[in-house]
Design an enzyme around this catalytic site. Structure first.
Site, mmCIF file in Angstrom:
data_model
loop_
_atom_site.group_PDB
_atom_site.id
_atom_site.type_symbol
_atom_site.label_atom_id
_atom_site.label_comp_id
_atom_site.label_asym_id
_atom_site.label_seq_id
_atom_site.Cartn_x
_atom_site.Cartn_y
_atom_site.Cartn_z
ATOM 1 N N CYS A 270 -10.957 107.065 52.235
ATOM 2 C CA CYS A 270 -10.692 107.457 53.628
ATOM 3 C C CYS A 270 -11.742 106.943 54.607
ATOM 4 C CB CYS A 270 -10.571 108.972 53.738
ATOM 5 S SG CYS A 270 -9.165 109.621 52.832
ATOM 6 N N HIS B 259 -11.776 110.643 61.454
ATOM 7 C CA HIS B 259 -10.796 110.566 60.368
ATOM 8 C C HIS B 259 -9.960 111.838 60.403
ATOM 9 C CE1 HIS B 259 -8.805 110.222 56.632
ATOM 10 N NE2 HIS B 259 -9.545 111.124 56.005
ATOM 11 N N ASN C 22 -2.821 112.906 56.778
ATOM 12 C CA ASN C 22 -3.993 112.098 56.442
ATOM 13 C C ASN C 22 -3.519 110.731 55.939
ATOM 14 O OD1 ASN C 22 -6.244 110.942 55.274
ATOM 15 N ND2 ASN C 22 -6.932 112.799 54.234
HETATM 16 O O1 UT7 Z 1 -9.466 112.500 53.509
HETATM 17 C C1 UT7 Z 1 -10.404 112.804 52.524
HETATM 18 C C2 UT7 Z 1 -11.078 114.026 52.854
HETATM 19 N N1 UT7 Z 1 -10.252 115.162 52.531
HETATM 20 C C3 UT7 Z 1 -10.486 116.313 53.119
HETATM 21 O O2 UT7 Z 1 -11.340 116.362 53.970
HETATM 22 C C4 UT7 Z 1 -9.729 117.516 52.672
HETATM 23 C C5 UT7 Z 1 -10.647 118.691 52.666
HETATM 24 N N2 UT7 Z 1 -10.044 119.941 52.186
HETATM 25 C C6 UT7 Z 1 -9.108 120.590 52.894
HETATM 26 O O3 UT7 Z 1 -8.668 120.120 53.938
HETATM 27 C C7 UT7 Z 1 -8.681 121.973 52.425
HETATM 28 O O4 UT7 Z 1 -9.533 122.392 51.399
HETATM 29 C C8 UT7 Z 1 -7.212 122.021 51.915
HETATM 30 C C9 UT7 Z 1 -6.274 121.889 53.089
HETATM 31 C C10 UT7 Z 1 -6.963 120.900 50.923
HETATM 32 C C11 UT7 Z 1 -6.929 123.361 51.221
HETATM 33 O O5 UT7 Z 1 -7.231 124.440 52.106
HETATM 34 P P1 UT7 Z 1 -8.079 125.685 51.572
HETATM 35 O O6 UT7 Z 1 -8.134 126.646 52.683
HETATM 36 O O7 UT7 Z 1 -9.365 125.137 51.046
HETATM 37 O O8 UT7 Z 1 -7.139 126.275 50.432
HETATM 38 P P2 UT7 Z 1 -7.424 126.429 48.871
HETATM 39 O O9 UT7 Z 1 -7.426 125.081 48.194
HETATM 40 O O10 UT7 Z 1 -8.620 127.269 48.697
HETATM 41 O O11 UT7 Z 1 -6.128 127.224 48.427
HETATM 42 C C12 UT7 Z 1 -5.859 128.528 48.896
HETATM 43 C C13 UT7 Z 1 -4.585 129.033 48.255
HETATM 44 C C14 UT7 Z 1 -4.516 128.868 46.736
HETATM 45 O O12 UT7 Z 1 -3.898 129.995 46.207
HETATM 46 P P3 UT7 Z 1 -4.774 131.139 45.450
HETATM 47 O O13 UT7 Z 1 -5.432 130.413 44.326
HETATM 48 O O14 UT7 Z 1 -5.744 131.602 46.503
HETATM 49 O O15 UT7 Z 1 -3.741 132.119 45.082
HETATM 50 C C15 UT7 Z 1 -3.625 127.677 46.547
HETATM 51 O O16 UT7 Z 1 -2.919 127.706 45.324
HETATM 52 O O17 UT7 Z 1 -3.453 128.311 48.765
HETATM 53 C C16 UT7 Z 1 -2.655 127.823 47.686
HETATM 54 N N3 UT7 Z 1 -2.049 126.566 48.087
HETATM 55 C C17 UT7 Z 1 -0.871 126.465 48.727
HETATM 56 N N4 UT7 Z 1 0.017 127.384 49.146
HETATM 57 C C18 UT7 Z 1 1.111 126.949 49.769
HETATM 58 C C19 UT7 Z 1 -2.555 125.326 47.907
HETATM 59 N N5 UT7 Z 1 -1.724 124.408 48.439
HETATM 60 C C20 UT7 Z 1 -0.672 125.096 48.934
HETATM 61 C C21 UT7 Z 1 0.501 124.698 49.604
HETATM 62 N N6 UT7 Z 1 1.367 125.658 50.008
HETATM 63 N N7 UT7 Z 1 0.774 123.413 49.874
#
Ligand code: UT7
Length: 322
Positions: free
Chosen positions: A116, A249, A279
């Protein structure tokens, strides 16, 4: 006596695939919701390639627009740098495909792999080529088909990415205080396992899917992008107040908002496309720049800060006076 050669940005272009996939479209296929995707990321839709759309075809179209805006003939281009993690072939490079598609018969081209952060890496490389006298006109392109790297059954990754291409033309001959003012690049391979593609051609037993520990990447992004912004400001003897536009980005609106807050920039000075493009990896900065230049927000003379973090980890910044 003439001063050192400096590079200025004379044209921008972009291409988004025809097919739009909304959050609701995804929610019909996997266990997710528009509400979850929007509140966690800011994304509402993404463009996905279909038919004859490829990394090279999108790159060539974006480049064509950049050349047209700059009023430069394709055959006057000395070098083509394409930042991509999703080339159509292992080789030839996308850059040489673009060269052929644009009918360019001279100069050179190659691809850059920095995930990225690829566009910032490519911009920094092109700037160095110009400063060294190796090239005078360089096309800098980010083009990605991340839809082909995704596991469409993995809701934690497939909702986050989209396809597209963006391009700029850099030309030798900037006045003092104009053009590319600074670039800073970093990488740290120790965190390679928090955002990666599992395998590649010739690597047996791999899925070739993108894998990410989202929360970990988020944590690194906030810290490292913050450091990158400070580094760019310090190197140019500037403060956040001097920046007119942040063109970051586009991974997550929460990360973008965090950087804007750090710079004390109001939201109307931050170019956001993640809501509509998701993204697009190395394409996200030039696509955002293209949008804001073409709709008249970014004007000649404006000071623009670009920053990115991606798999590697790689990260960096570029400060450009338009
Ligand atoms: O371009 C390269 C750089 N990339 C980035 O900068 C990405 C950086 N990371 C992020 O943007 C965020 O961490 C994400 C958007 C990927 C995820 O957000 P988060 O607030 O960190 O969520 P999480 O991964 O901690 O997941 C929270 C919950 C989980 O459920 P439990 O374990 O708490 O029950 C996931 O299973 O949300 C669940 N979950 C979803 N639910 C519905 C994960 N993906 C989804 C989804 N729909 N698509």
């Amino acid at each position: 006596m003439s001063g050192p050669i400096r590079a200025r940005l004379t044209g921008v272009g972009g291409y988004l695939p025809r097919t739009v996939v909304t959050n609701d479209d995804l929610a019909q296929k996997i266990d997710t919701s528009d509400e979850w995707i929007r509140t966690r990321t800011g994304i509402t839709q993404r463009h996905i390639v279909s038919g004859d759309e490829t990394t090279a075809s999108m790159a060539a179209e974006a480049a064509r627009q950049a050349l047209e805006q700059a009023g430069v003939n394709a055959d006057d281009v000395d070098a083509i740098l394409v930042a991509t993690s999703t080339p159509d072939q292992v080789f030839p490079a996308v850059a040489t495909q673009v060269q052929a598609l644009l009918g360019i018969t001279r100069g050179f081209g190659f691809d850059i792999s920095a995930a990225c952060s690829g566009f910032v890496y490519a911009l920094a490389s092109a700037n160095s080529f110009i400063q060294s006298g190796l090239a005078k006109k360089v096309l800098v392109i980010g083009s990605e088909v991340f839809s082909r790297l995704l596991d469409w059954n993995d809701r934690t990754t497939c909702v986050l990415f989209g396809d597209g291409a963006g391009a700029v033309l850099l030309e030798a001959g900037a006045e003092d205080g104009e053009g590319v003012l600074s670039t800073h690049l970093h990488s740290d391979g120790r965190s390679g396992d928090i955002l990666y593609v599992d395998g590649a051609v010739g690597c047996a037993g791999t899925t070739q899917h993108l894998k990410m520990l989202g929360r970990e990447v988020f944590r690194h992004a906030v810290v490292k992008l913050s450091q990158a912004v400070d580094e760019a400001l310090e190197a140019n003897n500037l403060t956040g107040q001097d920046i007119q536009w942040l063109v970051p980005h586009q991974a997550n609106l929460r990360i973008i908002d965090g950087m804007a807050k750090k710079l004390a920039l109001p939201s109307d000075r931050v170019v956001v496309t993640v809501d509509r493009h998701a993204n697009t990896s190395a394409a996200s900065i030039p696509l955002a720049l293209n949008e804001a230049v073409r709709d008249g927000r970014i004007q000649k003379g404006d000071l623009v800060l670009m920053e990115a973090l991606g798999g590697g980890l790689t990260w960096g910044s570029a400060l450009v006076r338009m």
